[in-house]
Write a protein that holds these residues in place. Structure first.
Motif, PDB file in Angstrom:
ATOM      1  N   THR A 102       0.835  -1.206   0.000  1.00 23.07           N
ATOM      2  CA  THR A 102       0.000   0.000   0.000  1.00 23.07           C
ATOM      3  C   THR A 102       0.874   1.263   0.000  1.00 23.07           C
ATOM      4  OG1 THR A 102      -0.245  -0.230   2.412  1.00 23.07           O
ATOM      5  CG2 THR A 102      -1.962  -1.199   1.033  1.00 23.07           C
ATOM      6  N   ARG A 106       4.042   2.332  -2.388  1.00 19.52           N
ATOM      7  CA  ARG A 106       3.475   3.095  -3.514  1.00 19.52           C
ATOM      8  C   ARG A 106       4.126   4.469  -3.651  1.00 19.52           C
ATOM      9  NH1 ARG A 106      -1.868   2.811  -2.088  1.00 19.52           N
ATOM     10  NH2 ARG A 106      -1.950   4.828  -1.050  1.00 19.52           N
ATOM     11  N   ASP A 107       4.401   5.136  -2.534  1.00 21.80           N
ATOM     12  CA  ASP A 107       4.870   6.524  -2.572  1.00 21.80           C
ATOM     13  C   ASP A 107       6.383   6.672  -2.480  1.00 21.80           C
ATOM     14  OD1 ASP A 107       2.207   7.184  -2.676  1.00 21.80           O
ATOM     15  OD2 ASP A 107       2.041   7.696  -0.552  1.00 21.80           O
ATOM     16  N   SER A 129      -3.353   0.859  -5.827  1.00 21.41           N
ATOM     17  CA  SER A 129      -3.556   2.301  -5.893  1.00 21.41           C
ATOM     18  C   SER A 129      -4.359   2.757  -4.679  1.00 21.41           C
ATOM     19  CB  SER A 129      -4.314   2.668  -7.173  1.00 21.41           C
ATOM     20  OG  SER A 129      -5.651   2.170  -7.113  1.00 21.41           O
ATOM     21  N   ARG A 131      -7.207   4.223  -4.726  1.00 18.81           N
ATOM     22  CA  ARG A 131      -8.614   3.822  -4.894  1.00 18.81           C
ATOM     23  C   ARG A 131      -8.790   2.332  -4.597  1.00 18.81           C
ATOM     24  NH1 ARG A 131     -13.628   4.385  -6.195  1.00 18.81           N
ATOM     25  NH2 ARG A 131     -14.685   2.781  -7.430  1.00 18.81           N
ATOM     26  N   GLN A 132      -7.873   1.496  -5.084  1.00 17.78           N
ATOM     27  CA  GLN A 132      -7.994   0.061  -4.806  1.00 17.78           C
ATOM     28  C   GLN A 132      -7.946  -0.213  -3.310  1.00 17.78           C
ATOM     29  OE1 GLN A 132      -4.670  -1.087  -7.372  1.00 17.78           O
ATOM     30  NE2 GLN A 132      -6.063  -2.419  -8.533  1.00 17.78           N
ATOM     31  N   GLU A 161      -7.803   6.367   3.739  1.00 20.55           N
ATOM     32  CA  GLU A 161      -8.745   6.165   2.642  1.00 20.55           C
ATOM     33  C   GLU A 161     -10.169   6.372   3.145  1.00 20.55           C
ATOM     34  OE1 GLU A 161      -5.246   5.412   1.108  1.00 20.55           O
ATOM     35  OE2 GLU A 161      -5.912   4.097   2.747  1.00 20.55           O
ATOM     36  N   SER A 175      -8.106   8.930  -1.398  1.00 15.65           N
ATOM     37  CA  SER A 175      -6.961   8.526  -0.607  1.00 15.65           C
ATOM     38  C   SER A 175      -6.177   9.784  -0.260  1.00 15.65           C
ATOM     39  CB  SER A 175      -6.072   7.555  -1.402  1.00 15.65           C
ATOM     40  OG  SER A 175      -4.954   7.158  -0.641  1.00 15.65           O
TER      41      SER A 175
END
Length: 507
Positions: A102, A106-107, A129, A131-132, A161, A175
């Protein structure tokens, strides 16, 4: 002898731990910003049991807000955990492993390095993502609270989220970079900055205001905050799922948490020591968010992203199954002497309770499905065993008051009689507990009459006729109406406040 034991072991290794097996064990490795966790599942697809659960607080996102990277030590710690988990899955013969990452991975600028090194260990990391991640958390809430209607908030280490759920579907999602590992840096810049940032982020995302909706809390820090509140209020049931608080409670908890010694917080049952440092920041964010959303109340969900990922993959017809009843049936079948008997009991006693509302009927059915779970217990403690299963088993789709009703029904069924079980009056109304007590006595009669098998219940009838409780036996089954059966019939009639009649030899 040894060869026979070996064959038994070989067979057992390929068996699910539930009478309703899945197509194979499944596992999720969840690589979060704060922790890396493995959960292995087995049993019914709609509501699988947790076979194994382990967490490592790797802190992948600890320096993300400051450096934009995963630091070397957390990187190694996270990869070691992932490697151990992959090895355990192979040893447990897990058929389906899903590894997801997550916000931190991701970042982070070196997130691809983490994914590549995991791949070298044989793990395919799926980068979710925002949204996911939001949809997964929302689906988890719907899995455990099927009729939930409100806003889901999933607080992780690196992000928050939000998702709107209604009618069993996920609608708007956003998010936000507001995980618990980022909050200290934001709050250190001033007491009002967090509120201003949340306001700005919601406006920029175009989040549509819908006041007076419940806010469903997901994530370890918010669950820890709820456990703290349960301790403060001396809530009698130590189950966090569907624990309910007024929305204004978040503001009060900020002040209380900040003045409580950390050692005392660590002593709270179920409180992870790693969560204690995050409580004040988690409470501050919760207070700001629910104020901005104008939420009506706070509801805790023990189900989140991992359960949501499983739920998303189910066909619609399985998603529609009631999670409480699926779990109760599986538990009942695993512990009962005779299969399928709970369903027959429910149909047999139903005519006595035709005026039960739909919500009460499902709790009554759950009690019937669990009607034989106490037979192995010491007879002197069967009533307590039944109540303990109802109150403390890992059920979802059930409120605290409904757990109390289920507990009372099993308590009365297993020998507690007409007494209200100790402590349950703090969770449910006297009328609700009395109704459950009657269910329990009716189940107790059914079990004694039938001996736990089906045919006696298909050839007898229990009904109320003009203020008279009647048990009617077929001509071929007159012998079933023994002294003990008649005594239990009399006890049920007395509890109902009616007379009774045992009719032997009905047409």
């Amino acid at each position: 002898m040894n060869s026979m034991l070996s064959r038994v072991r070989d067979v057992a290794q390929n068996m699910a731990t539930s009478p309703q097996p899945t197509t194979g064990r499944t596992a999720i490795i969840d690589i979060g910003s704060n922790s890396v966790r493995l959960v292995v599942y087995d049993g019914p697809r709609r509501i699988p049991f947790i076979l194994f659960n382990e967490k490592v607080m790797a802190g992948l996102g600890a320096a993300l807000a400051r450096t934009g990277r995963i630091e070397a030590e957390p990187m190694e710690r996270g990869l070691r955990a992932a490697g151990r988990f992959a090895h355990l899955c192979r040893e447990m013969k897990v058929a389906d492993i899903r590894c997801v990452a997550t916000a931190a991975v991701r970042d982070a600028t070196n997130g691809p390095e983490f994914i590549a090194r995991a791949a070298a260990m044989g793990l395919t990391v799926e980068l979710l993502s925002g949204r996911q991640e939001a949809v997964g958390a929302a689906m988890g809430v719907l899995s455990g609270i099927p009729h939930a209607d409100g806003i889901v908030g999933d607080l992780g280490g690196g992000s928050l989220e939000l998702a709107r759920i209604r009618d069993g579907q996920v609608h708007e999602t956003i998010s936000l970079p507001l995980g618990v590992l980022r909050l200290p840096q934001i709050r250190a810049k001033g007491p009002r900055l967090l509120e201003r940032q949340v306001t700005k982020m919601l406006a920029k995302a175009g989040w549509r205001q819908e006041p007076d909706l419940p806010f469903y809390m997901v994530g370890g820090s918010w669950r820890a905050l709820a456990r703290f509140d349960m301790q403060l209020t001396q809530f009698p049931l130590p189950v966090v799922h569907q624990y309910d608080m007024p929305a204004t409670r978040a503001e009060q908890l900020i002040r209380i948490v900040s003045h409580v010694d950390r050692a005392r917080l660590k002593d709270i049952p179920g409180m992870s020591g790693s969560r204690v440092p995050t409580l004040t920041d988690a409470a501050a964010l919760l207070s700001v968010v629910v104020r901005q959303l104008r939420s009506s109340r706070l509801v805790v969900s023990a189900y989140g992203l991992r359960e949501g990922l499983l739920f998303e993959g189910l066909p619609p017809e399985i998603r529609a199954h009631d999670p409480l009843l699926v779990a109760a049936e599986a538990e009942g079948e695993a512990q009962s002497r005779f299969r399928g008997h709970g369903d027959r009991i429910e149909r047999w006693i139903a005519p006595l309770f035709a005026d039960d509302a739909a919500a009460a009927r499902r709790i009554r059915r759950a009690a019937c499905l669990l009607a034989d779970v106490g037979w192995r217990a010491n007879p002197d403690f069967r009533a307590e065993r039944g109540m303990e299963i109802a109150l403390h088993s890992n059920w979802v789709g059930i409120t605290a008051a409904e757990r109390a009703m289920l507990g009372q029904a099993l308590f009365s069924h297993f020998g507690g009689g007409t007494a209200i079980a100790p402590g349950l009056e703090q969770l449910a109304s006297p009328d609700a507990l009395r109704r459950a007590m009657l269910w329990g006595l009716a189940i107790r009669l059914a079990q004694r009459l039938s001996g736990g098998v089906e045919r006696p219940l298909t050839h007898t009838r229990l009904e109320l006729r003009d203020g008279l409780l009647v048990l009617a036996l077929d001509s071929d089954d007159v012998a079933l109406g023994g002294e003990v059966v008649e005594r239990r019939l009399r006890h049920l009639a007395q509890a109902l406040g009616v007379k009774y009649r045992l009719v032997r030899g009905m047409d």
